[in-house]
Design a protein around this motif. Structure first.
Motif, PDB file in Angstrom:
ATOM      1  N   ARG B 201       0.811  -1.208   0.000  1.00  0.00           N
ATOM      2  CA  ARG B 201       0.000   0.000   0.000  1.00  0.00           C
ATOM      3  C   ARG B 201       0.848   1.263   0.000  1.00  0.00           C
ATOM      4  O   ARG B 201       0.479   2.287  -0.577  1.00  0.00           O
ATOM      5  N   SER B 227       0.958  -6.792  -2.374  1.00  0.00           N
ATOM      6  CA  SER B 227       0.034  -7.164  -1.302  1.00  0.00           C
ATOM      7  C   SER B 227      -1.391  -6.981  -1.805  1.00  0.00           C
ATOM      8  O   SER B 227      -1.626  -6.336  -2.831  1.00  0.00           O
ATOM      9  N   GLN B 241      -1.106 -10.534  -6.775  1.00  0.00           N
ATOM     10  CA  GLN B 241      -1.306 -10.699  -5.325  1.00  0.00           C
ATOM     11  C   GLN B 241      -0.644 -11.951  -4.772  1.00  0.00           C
ATOM     12  O   GLN B 241      -0.901 -13.066  -5.205  1.00  0.00           O
ATOM     13  N   VAL B 242       0.187 -11.754  -3.761  1.00  0.00           N
ATOM     14  CA  VAL B 242       0.837 -12.848  -3.051  1.00  0.00           C
ATOM     15  C   VAL B 242       0.117 -13.015  -1.718  1.00  0.00           C
ATOM     16  O   VAL B 242      -0.151 -12.026  -1.039  1.00  0.00           O
ATOM     17  N   THR B 245      -4.823 -15.878  -0.081  1.00  0.00           N
ATOM     18  CA  THR B 245      -5.890 -15.980  -1.064  1.00  0.00           C
ATOM     19  C   THR B 245      -5.418 -15.507  -2.438  1.00  0.00           C
ATOM     20  O   THR B 245      -6.219 -15.243  -3.314  1.00  0.00           O
ATOM     21  N   SER B 260       3.291  -4.386   5.317  1.00  0.00           N
ATOM     22  CA  SER B 260       3.345  -4.483   6.780  1.00  0.00           C
ATOM     23  C   SER B 260       3.630  -5.906   7.269  1.00  0.00           C
ATOM     24  O   SER B 260       4.249  -6.102   8.299  1.00  0.00           O
ATOM     25  N   HIS B 265      -0.644 -12.057   4.124  1.00  0.00           N
ATOM     26  CA  HIS B 265       0.466 -11.885   3.173  1.00  0.00           C
ATOM     27  C   HIS B 265       1.578 -12.888   3.476  1.00  0.00           C
ATOM     28  O   HIS B 265       2.092 -13.546   2.563  1.00  0.00           O
ATOM     29  N   ASN B 279      10.900  -1.120   5.174  1.00  0.00           N
ATOM     30  CA  ASN B 279       9.700  -0.527   5.757  1.00  0.00           C
ATOM     31  C   ASN B 279      10.123   0.584   6.691  1.00  0.00           C
ATOM     32  O   ASN B 279      11.131   0.463   7.385  1.00  0.00           O
ATOM     33  N   LEU B 298      10.961   4.069   1.742  1.00  0.00           N
ATOM     34  CA  LEU B 298      11.193   3.346   0.489  1.00  0.00           C
ATOM     35  C   LEU B 298      11.459   4.291  -0.680  1.00  0.00           C
ATOM     36  O   LEU B 298      12.185   3.939  -1.608  1.00  0.00           O
TER      37      LEU B 298
HETATM   38  C1  LIG Z   1     -10.183 -12.580   3.399  1.00  0.00           C
HETATM   39  C2  LIG Z   1      -8.890 -11.841   3.321  1.00  0.00           C
HETATM   40  C3  LIG Z   1      -7.919 -12.311   2.470  1.00  0.00           C
HETATM   41  C4  LIG Z   1      -6.715 -11.639   2.331  1.00  0.00           C
HETATM   42  N1  LIG Z   1      -5.777 -12.138   1.489  1.00  0.00           N
HETATM   43  C5  LIG Z   1      -4.603 -11.470   1.347  1.00  0.00           C
HETATM   44  C6  LIG Z   1      -3.577 -11.971   0.464  1.00  0.00           C
HETATM   45  O1  LIG Z   1      -3.715 -13.005  -0.179  1.00  0.00           O
HETATM   46  N2  LIG Z   1      -2.432 -11.235   0.349  1.00  0.00           N
HETATM   47  C7  LIG Z   1      -2.224 -10.057   1.039  1.00  0.00           C
HETATM   48  O2  LIG Z   1      -1.170  -9.432   0.861  1.00  0.00           O
HETATM   49  N3  LIG Z   1      -3.163  -9.599   1.881  1.00  0.00           N
HETATM   50  C8  LIG Z   1      -4.346 -10.267   2.036  1.00  0.00           C
HETATM   51  N4  LIG Z   1      -5.291  -9.749   2.872  1.00  0.00           N
HETATM   52  C9  LIG Z   1      -5.106  -8.374   3.421  1.00  0.00           C
HETATM   53  C10 LIG Z   1      -4.222  -8.285   4.641  1.00  0.00           C
HETATM   54  O3  LIG Z   1      -4.999  -8.533   5.791  1.00  0.00           O
HETATM   55  C11 LIG Z   1      -3.617  -6.860   4.733  1.00  0.00           C
HETATM   56  O4  LIG Z   1      -4.665  -5.919   4.797  1.00  0.00           O
HETATM   57  C12 LIG Z   1      -2.712  -6.481   3.563  1.00  0.00           C
HETATM   58  O5  LIG Z   1      -1.776  -7.513   3.336  1.00  0.00           O
HETATM   59  C13 LIG Z   1      -2.005  -5.180   3.853  1.00  0.00           C
HETATM   60  O6  LIG Z   1      -1.260  -4.754   2.732  1.00  0.00           O
HETATM   61  P1  LIG Z   1       0.015  -3.819   2.909  1.00  0.00           P
HETATM   62  O7  LIG Z   1       0.997  -4.470   3.790  1.00  0.00           O
HETATM   63  O8  LIG Z   1       0.436  -3.405   1.558  1.00  0.00           O
HETATM   64  O9  LIG Z   1      -0.645  -2.520   3.579  1.00  0.00           O
HETATM   65  P2  LIG Z   1      -0.480  -1.955   5.058  1.00  0.00           P
HETATM   66  O10 LIG Z   1      -0.825  -2.975   6.059  1.00  0.00           O
HETATM   67  O11 LIG Z   1      -1.214  -0.675   5.065  1.00  0.00           O
HETATM   68  O12 LIG Z   1       1.070  -1.696   5.208  1.00  0.00           O
HETATM   69  C14 LIG Z   1       1.756  -0.660   4.581  1.00  0.00           C
HETATM   70  C15 LIG Z   1       3.156  -0.660   5.151  1.00  0.00           C
HETATM   71  O13 LIG Z   1       3.934   0.275   4.444  1.00  0.00           O
HETATM   72  C16 LIG Z   1       4.782   0.958   5.364  1.00  0.00           C
HETATM   73  N5  LIG Z   1       5.103   2.267   4.774  1.00  0.00           N
HETATM   74  C17 LIG Z   1       4.273   3.321   4.561  1.00  0.00           C
HETATM   75  N6  LIG Z   1       4.938   4.312   3.941  1.00  0.00           N
HETATM   76  C18 LIG Z   1       6.208   3.901   3.754  1.00  0.00           C
HETATM   77  C19 LIG Z   1       7.369   4.470   3.174  1.00  0.00           C
HETATM   78  N7  LIG Z   1       7.333   5.688   2.628  1.00  0.00           N
HETATM   79  N8  LIG Z   1       8.504   3.750   3.145  1.00  0.00           N
HETATM   80  C20 LIG Z   1       8.546   2.499   3.691  1.00  0.00           C
HETATM   81  N9  LIG Z   1       7.484   1.913   4.254  1.00  0.00           N
HETATM   82  C21 LIG Z   1       6.322   2.591   4.285  1.00  0.00           C
HETATM   83  C22 LIG Z   1       3.982   1.055   6.635  1.00  0.00           C
HETATM   84  O14 LIG Z   1       4.858   1.176   7.744  1.00  0.00           O
HETATM   85  C23 LIG Z   1       3.229  -0.282   6.631  1.00  0.00           C
HETATM   86  O15 LIG Z   1       3.939  -1.281   7.328  1.00  0.00           O
HETATM   87  C24 LIG Z   1      -6.483 -10.442   3.061  1.00  0.00           C
HETATM   88  C25 LIG Z   1      -7.452  -9.986   3.939  1.00  0.00           C
HETATM   89  C26 LIG Z   1      -8.647 -10.672   4.078  1.00  0.00           C
HETATM   90  C27 LIG Z   1      -9.668 -10.174   5.023  1.00  0.00           C
END
Ligand SMILES: Cc1cc2nc3c(=O)[nH]c(=O)nc-3n(C[C@H](O)[C@H](O)[C@H](O)COP(=O)(O)OP(=O)(O)OC[C@H]3O[C@@H](n4cnc5c(N)ncnc54)[C@H](O)[C@@H]3O)c2cc1C
Lengths: 249, 309
Positions: B201, B227, B241-242, B245, B260, B265, B279, B298
Motif C-alpha cells: 500500500r 500485497s 497478489q501474493v 488468497t 506491513s 500476506h 519498511n 522506500l
Molecule cells: C479474506 C482476506 C484475504 C486476504 N488475502 C490477502 C492476500 O492473499 N495477500 C495479502 O497481501 N493480503 C491479504 N489480505 C489483506 C491483509 O490482511 C492486509 O490488509 C494487507 O496484506 C495489507 O497490505 P500492505 O501491507 O500493503 O498494507 P499496510 O498494512 O497498510 O502496510 C503498509 C506498510 O507500508 C509501510 N510504509 C508506509 N509508507 C512507507 C514508506 N514511505 N517507506 C517504507 N514503508 C512505508 C507502513 O509502515 C506499513 O507497514 C487479506 C485480507 C482478508 C480479510
C-alpha cells in the motif's frame, strides 16, 4: 429470482491462529469469530442484485453450530430476507456442506447461488465447485464481476494470468473473489430489524444427508518457525548482503 | 496405486506447477496424465517425455479448449474407473476443476497438500498456513490438489510414455469461454521466479510501481508481486497478489517493500529462502520473518539500492 447465499462462522481475520498444545486443532476458545470475509462479499453481491431488481429474495444459509445464528443475523442485518441454520455441533466437511446445500437448492430453486471462494479457516476452496457438480449447474469461481445477460450469467474471474470471462447458463453457482465488491456495514436499525426476520432451524438428517467425515485429522502442528534476522544499517549494507548472496553485479 | 494427473498447459507448454504435481503423484505410485485442450498434440508429446510418466491420455476437442470445468470434470470422471487417485496442481484452473471431479466421485478432496505421508495420509496448510494438518482419507479414491512450492519439479526429459486418444462427452452445454485479459510481461512468472520484488500500500499509486519497484526488479531479473492492499487500490493487476488468497511463492529471495506483513500476506511468502524487508516502521510485523530488514523510507532507499546494484 431467489438468491441463496451460504455463510460460515470462522475465526476473525485479524486474529492470529494458535495451535493447541495437544496438537488436536486451533484454539478457538475466547477467540473473536466473524462471518468468513468472502461470504460477506457474497451477501453484499446478492443485496446489490436485489437493489437492481434482479433478485427478489435472498436466503442466507449456514451449516454449523448454534452460534452460527449470529453469523446469519449479520447476513440478515446486511439485507438478506430470511435464513436457514442447519445445526451440526461437529464439523461438516466441504463435501457434506455441498450435499446439504444441493438439497436446499432443490427445495428453494434459486436462480443463483453465491458463495465465498474459500473459508479462511480450513482454506479448502471446494464447496462452490462441489455444489455445482452435485446440482449439474455451471460454476463461475473467483468472480470479480457478475453480469446478468438474459438467460445467462457473465462472470469475470480472477485467474493466475489475469482475468477471464465465462458465460454460464442460468441457474449457476458463483464464488466470490476479493475485488467483487466492498461489503457494507449493517446499520443499527437494520441490526434491530434483523432480529425479527425468519430463521429456520434444520439438521443434516432433515435433508437425509450423511455428514460422517471422510478425512480424519491425525495431528495439527505449527509450521516451522522463521526467526527474525538482522537489521541492516543502510542501503550499502543491504547491497553488501545481496552481493554476498551472489545476485548483485 | 495408479494416479491420473491433470496437465495444465499454456501456449503449447506444460506448466511448472504440473511438474510439481507429477512429483507428488509419483509418491503414490504409477503416474498417467490427462492432456485436454484444442490442438494439443504437441503438449501431449512433451508430456510423454516427462520423467516417470507412463501413459498420456489426450482429449483434443474445442470443448476442452479453455479448461472449462463443466466439460473437463466429466472427462476425468470417465477415466477414473481405472485410477485410484486424481491429482491436479493447486492453481486457479486446478482449484476450479478438482472439487467438481471430487463431488462427482463422491470423494472429499484434500486441498493443497504439502507432503505425502503414505497412500492415504497427507499434510496440508490451514488457517493461512498457521496450522499444518495431517489428514487421513477413508475414501476409496483420492482427489488431491498440490501446492507447487512444496514439491520439486519433475524433469521435463527422460520419460517415454505412450499416447492414447480419448474422446469424452465433449461440450456439456452449460458454459462457454468469452475472453481473457492476460497480463503481459517480459519478467519471470511469479510462481517460478527466483527473485521477487513486491510492493504494498505504501507505494501509493501505479506510477510509483513503475518508477520504483520495476527498476529494482529489472536490475535483479525479478518478478513483481504485491500485497492485497496494492491490488485492491488498483496499483497493479489481481494476478500480482501474493498471499493466503492469492499466489503462494517461495523464491530464493523475496523483497517486501512497504508491506506491513499481515498473516494473510505472510501465508504466501514465508517459505522464501531469504526475505528482505524495507519498511519505515521498525515495528512492522514483516521484520519478524525478514532475514535482512532495512528501516527506511522506500522512496529514498529503493532508488538508492537500484542505483548501487
Ligand atoms: C479474506 C482476506 C484475504 C486476504 N488475502 C490477502 C492476500 O492473499 N495477500 C495479502 O497481501 N493480503 C491479504 N489480505 C489483506 C491483509 O490482511 C492486509 O490488509 C494487507 O496484506 C495489507 O497490505 P500492505 O501491507 O500493503 O498494507 P499496510 O498494512 O497498510 O502496510 C503498509 C506498510 O507500508 C509501510 N510504509 C508506509 N509508507 C512507507 C514508506 N514511505 N517507506 C517504507 N514503508 C512505508 C507502513 O509502515 C506499513 O507497514 C487479506 C485480507 C482478508 C480479510
Amino acid at each position: 429470482m431467489k438468491i441463496l447465499v451460504p455463510v460460515k462462522r470462522v475465526i476473525d481475520y485479524n486474529v492470529k491462529p494458535r495451535v493447541k498444545m495437544d496438537g488436536t486443532g486451533v484454539d478457538l476458545a475466547n477467540v473473536k469469530m466473524s462471518m468468513n470475509p468472502f461470504d460477506e462479499i457474497a451477501v453484499e453481491e446478492a443485496i446489490r442484485l436485489k437493489e437492481k431488481g434482479v433478485a427478489t429474495e435472498i436466503i442466507a444459509v449456514s451449516i454449523g453450530e448454534q452460534k452460527a445464528q449470529e453469523t446469519l443475523r449479520t447476513a440478515l442485518a446486511m439485507g438478506a430476507d430470511r435464513a436457514i441454520l442447519v445445526v451440526s455441533e461437529t464439523e461438516v466437511e466441504p463435501l457434506g456442506v455441498a450435499k446439504i446445500l444441493a438439497k436446499i437448492v432443490a427445495e428453494e430453486g434459486p436462480g443463483m447461488v453465491i458463495l465465498g471462494k474459500q473459508a479462511i479457516d480450513d482454506d479448502s476452496n471446494q464447496v462452490g465447485q462441489m455444489l455445482a457438480a452435485l446440482t449439474g449447474r455451471p460454476q463461475g469461481t473467483f468472480a470479480s464481476k457478475i453480469e446478468i445477460d438474459g438467460d445467462s450469467i457473465k462472470v469475470t474471474r480472477e485467474v493466475d494470468g489475469g482475468l477471464e470471462t465465462v458465460s454460464l447458463k442460468s441457474p449457476a453457482i458463483v464464488t466470490t473473489d476479493l475485488r467483487l465488491n466492498e461489503p457494507r456495514y449493517a446499520s443499527l436499525p437494520n441490526i434491530m430489524k434483523a432480529k425479527s426476520k425468519p430463521l429456520a432451524q434444520k439438521t443434516p438428517a432433515d435433508y437425509g444427508v450423511d455428514v460422517t467425515p471422510r478425512l480424519k485429522t491425525l495431528k495439527v502442528a505449527e509450521p516451522p518457525k522463521r526467526s527474525a534476522g538482522v537489521k541492516v544499517a543502510d542501503v550499502d549494507e543491504l547491497v553488501a548482503k545481496l552481493k554476498a548472496m551472489g545476485v548483485a553485479a | 496405486m495408479k494416479t491420473l494427473v491433470w496437465v495444465e498447459h499454456e501456449g503449447g507448454n506444460v506448466k511448472d506447477s504440473t511438474l510439481s504435481a507429477i512429483t507428488a503423484a509419483a509418491k503414490l505410485g504409477e503416474v498417467h496424465l490427462l492432456v485436454a485442450g484444442q490442438d494439443v498434440g504437441g503438449v501431449a508429446a512433451a508430456a510423454a517425455k516427462i520423467a516417470g510418466v507412463g501413459k498420456v491420455h489426450v482429449a483434443d476437442a474445442a470443448a476442452y479448449a479453455n479448461a472449462l470445468p463443466e466439460n473437463v470434470a466429466p472427462l476425468v470422471v470417465e477415466l477414473m474407473g481405472h485410477y485410484d487417485a486424481f491429482v491436479a496442481p493447486a492453481t486457479a484452473n486446478g482449484k476450479n476443476i478438482a472439487p467438481r471431479v471430487a463431488a462427482l466421485l463422491d470423494v472429499m478432496q484434500i486441498s493443497e497438500i504439502l507432503s505425502v505421508e503414505s497412500a492415504d495420509t497427507f499434510t496440508r496448510p490451514t488457517y493461512a498456513g498457521n496450522a499444518i494438518a495431517t489428514v487421513q482419507s477413508s475414501d476409496a479414491k483420492k482427489v488431491i490438489t498440490v501446492r507447487g512450492t512444496a514439491f520439486a519439479k519433475a524433469e521435463r526429459e527422460g520419460g517415454s510414455g505412450s499416447i492414447e486418444a480419448v474422446s469424452g462427452a465433449g461440450d456439456a452445454g452449460l458454459s462457454s469461454f468469452v475472453g481473457a485479459e492476460i497480463s503481459k510481461s517480459e519478467r519471470p512468472e511469479l510462481t517460478s521466479a527466483k527473485i521477487i520484488v513486491s510492493g504494498g500500500r505504501a507505494l501509493q499509486n501505479s506510477e510509483n510501481f513503475h518508477t520504483i519497484i520495476e527498476p529494482l526488479a529489472d536490475k535483479l531479473g525479478a518478478a513483481v508481486g504485491a500485497s492485497r492492499a496494492a491490488v485492491d487500490a488498483g496499483y497493479v493487476p489481481n494476478d500480482y497478489q501474493v498471499g493466503q488468497t492469492g499466489k503462494i511463492v517461495a523464491p530464493e529471495i523475496y523483497v517486501a517493500v512497504g508491506i506491513s506483513g499481515a498473516i494473510q500476506h505472510l501465508a504466501g511468502m514465508k517459505d522464501s529462502k531469504t526475505i528482505i524487508a524495507i519498511n519505515k516502521d521498525e515495528e512492522a510485523p514483516i521484520f519478524q520473518v525478514a532475514d535482512y530488514g532495512l528501516v527506511a523510507d522506500l522512496f529514498k532507499a529503493v532508488p538508492e539500492l537500484t542505483g548501487k546494484l
